[in-house]
Scaffold this motif. Structure first.
Motif, PDB file in Angstrom:
ATOM      1  N   MET A   1     -12.377  20.385  -1.758  1.00 44.32           N
ATOM      2  CA  MET A   1     -12.949  21.062  -3.343  1.00 44.32           C
ATOM      3  C   MET A   1     -11.795  21.015  -4.358  1.00 44.32           C
ATOM      4  SD  MET A   1     -15.111  24.430  -1.931  1.00 44.32           S
ATOM      5  CE  MET A   1     -15.389  25.046  -3.590  1.00 44.32           C
ATOM      6  N   SER A   2     -10.644  21.277  -3.896  1.00 46.32           N
ATOM      7  CA  SER A   2      -9.314  21.319  -4.815  1.00 46.32           C
ATOM      8  C   SER A   2      -9.299  19.913  -5.373  1.00 46.32           C
ATOM      9  CB  SER A   2      -8.101  21.824  -4.155  1.00 46.32           C
ATOM     10  OG  SER A   2      -6.987  21.774  -4.855  1.00 46.32           O
ATOM     11  N   SER A   3      -9.319  18.923  -4.428  1.00 48.20           N
ATOM     12  CA  SER A   3      -9.193  17.711  -4.750  1.00 48.20           C
ATOM     13  C   SER A   3     -10.364  17.108  -6.054  1.00 48.20           C
ATOM     14  CB  SER A   3      -9.077  16.891  -3.577  1.00 48.20           C
ATOM     15  OG  SER A   3      -9.296  15.354  -3.977  1.00 48.20           O
ATOM     16  N   ASP A   4     -11.442  17.573  -5.610  1.00 48.74           N
ATOM     17  CA  ASP A   4     -12.616  17.340  -6.637  1.00 48.74           C
ATOM     18  C   ASP A   4     -12.504  18.024  -7.943  1.00 48.74           C
ATOM     19  OD1 ASP A   4     -13.678  15.904  -4.553  1.00 48.74           O
ATOM     20  OD2 ASP A   4     -15.277  17.348  -3.880  1.00 48.74           O
ATOM     21  N   ALA A   5     -11.970  19.310  -7.969  1.00 43.74           N
ATOM     22  CA  ALA A   5     -12.120  19.852  -9.194  1.00 43.74           C
ATOM     23  C   ALA A   5     -10.592  19.514  -9.834  1.00 43.74           C
ATOM     24  CB  ALA A   5     -11.430  21.271  -9.005  1.00 43.74           C
ATOM     25  N   LYS A   6      -9.552  19.107  -9.415  1.00 49.34           N
ATOM     26  CA  LYS A   6      -8.373  18.544  -9.752  1.00 49.34           C
ATOM     27  C   LYS A   6      -8.536  16.967 -10.720  1.00 49.34           C
ATOM     28  CE  LYS A   6      -3.460  17.347  -9.358  1.00 49.34           C
ATOM     29  NZ  LYS A   6      -3.513  16.263 -10.273  1.00 49.34           N
ATOM     30  N   ALA A   7      -9.369  16.247  -9.894  1.00 50.78           N
ATOM     31  CA  ALA A   7      -9.903  14.782 -10.449  1.00 50.78           C
ATOM     32  C   ALA A   7     -10.539  14.995 -11.857  1.00 50.78           C
ATOM     33  CB  ALA A   7     -10.649  14.269  -9.255  1.00 50.78           C
ATOM     34  N   LEU A   8     -11.673  16.146 -11.564  1.00 52.53           N
ATOM     35  CA  LEU A   8     -12.426  16.352 -12.793  1.00 52.53           C
ATOM     36  C   LEU A   8     -11.636  16.992 -13.972  1.00 52.53           C
ATOM     37  CD1 LEU A   8     -15.514  15.932 -13.599  1.00 52.53           C
ATOM     38  CD2 LEU A   8     -15.770  18.506 -13.015  1.00 52.53           C
ATOM     39  N   HIS A   9     -10.813  17.654 -13.733  1.00 50.45           N
ATOM     40  CA  HIS A   9      -9.950  18.212 -14.758  1.00 50.45           C
ATOM     41  C   HIS A   9      -9.199  17.466 -15.258  1.00 50.45           C
ATOM     42  CE1 HIS A   9      -6.078  19.913 -16.084  1.00 50.45           C
ATOM     43  NE2 HIS A   9      -6.758  20.907 -16.712  1.00 50.45           N
TER      44      HIS A   9
END
Length: 400
Positions: free
Chosen positions: A324-332
């Motif tokens: 979830m952290s990886s997905d959120a960072k990629a989107l950010h």
């Protein structure tokens, strides 16, 4: 399902655990595809941790530094391990690492039935394949996930536009350094940066932009690339030297999307099949590797031990804090890169100056650290030589 980078890496990791794995893909050899062409930074650490780096980069020239430039000035040369290789070569190198125990099936999947116990896929030629878990790694192709009731939510259509082309130096045999990163000079050009790197016997350039892929600037890069690049980045030649664009220019627009309806028993999505990332953010491969690592090294062993892949088990992967952290960072990062390259106003101008200052300080710290390490190695080397000479002298004296 899907033998691109994510699917192939997942198959390698699962097969190393003694699991029976099949990879289904249309092509025996992955065809040419303009996608990721360079590995560096966190990607190197991830691949090394997974035991994949050596196999993927065998015979590939390694770079150990990057020269960064902005507005016609060289900001510094900083240490970083990097490799230049085309995406199709990257995938085919990964496929060469597949052990013979992995079954490779070439064909088009036309249907599937999934549940908590058994998954079955149907190929166009009539073959059927049954497994305990179906991993969908079909990349940007949405058709199959849609057939299972999943849908893509478009966050930004044509979010970015990336150009790929070769560069040739003028008046000298080669560029001085193997890897350059040069930032966009004008918000009006909507350019984030250009990376220039060695790719086999050639020098490759990836130009990351947020231009309209139907607009005049995009058309100019396709028809008159050398002049268009000089007009858009007039200071680039002062950093890398005089150049010309050689060979055809390829362009890839990227949509920014996420998938919904994926919480289903017996099936899981990874990589771009789940969510895309802006190429300028450099998060595509890094995020895909996080998916592969968490799925194959953490969750699948637990699911198989529990002998079920119901929705509750599948949700453990999607709710994994690391994923979830990886997905959120990629989107950010994808959204941030566009704003950083295109957003006008005093606050963003100030922010860019702060970013450049932090980058220069960080580069200075890296250079000092490297110089200190080199100094220590040089100081230690004479001591070792002296010890060897002393041991050799003692041996001669004993013989006498």
């Amino acid at each position: 399902m899907g033998g691109g980078f994510s699917g192939t890496c997942a198959a390698i990791l699962l097969s190393r655990q003694g699991l029976r794995v099949a990879v289904v893909d249309l092509h025996a050899d992955y065809p040419p595809d303009f996608r990721a062409e360079h590995l560096d930074g966190a990607q190197i650490d991830q691949l090394e941790r997974l035991g994949l780096l050596a196999g993927l980069t065998a015979g590939v020239q390694r770079g150990d530094s990057v020269v960064c430039g902005r507005r016609g000035r060289t900001l510094g040369c900083w240490p970083t391990i990097n490799y230049g290789l085309s995406y199709d070569r990257l995938v085919n190198m990964a496929r060469a690492m597949l052990p013979p125990t992995v079954v490779r099936i070439f064909g088009k999947v036309i249907a599937a039935s999934t549940n908590a116990a058994r998954q079955q896929i149907h190929l166009a030629d009539g073959r059927r394949l049954t497994a305990r878990l179906l991993v969908i790694a079909t990349g940007l192709s949405p058709g199959f996930a849609r057939a299972l009731g999943m849908r893509r939510v478009m966050l930004h259509k044509a979010h970015s536009l990336t150009f790929g082309f070769n560069l040739q130096p003028i008046g000298r045999p080669d560029f001085e350094h193997s890897f350059y990163v040069y930032e966009g000079e004008s918000l009006a050009e909507r350019i984030d940066y250009i990376s220039v790197f060695r790719l086999g016997d050639e020098t490759r350039a990836n130009l990351f932009t947020f231009a309209d892929h139907h607009g005049a600037r995009a058309a100019a890069f396709r028809t008159c690339p050398t002049q268009a690049l000089r007009d858009a980045l007039p200071g680039l030649a002062r950093v890398i030297g005089e150049y010309c664009v050689s060979g055809p220019v390829v362009a890839r627009p990227m949509d920014l999307y996420v998938t919904e309806g994926y919480r289903q028993p017996g099936v899981v999505l990874i990589g771009d099949a789940f969510q895309t990332a802006c190429p300028a953010a450099g998060a595509g491969i890094a995020r895909a590797l996080i998916d592969v690592e968490r799925l194959c090294c953490v969750h699948i062993p637990q699911w198989l031990q529990a002998n079920r892949t119901d929705r509750t088990m599948i949700e453990q992967f999607y709710d994994d804090p690391v994923k979830m952290s990886s997905d959120a960072k990629a989107l950010h990062d994808s959204r941030y890169r566009r704003l950083h390259a295109t957003q006008p106003g005093f606050s963003w101008a100030l922010h860019r100056q702060q970013v450049h200052l932090r980058r220069r300080v960080h580069g200075w710290a890296l250079r000092q650290k490297l110089a200190l390490r080199t100094m220590r190695e040089r100081v230690a080397a004479p001591s070792a030589d002296a010890g060897d000479e002393l041991a050799s002298g003692e041996g001669v004296a004993a013989q006498r």
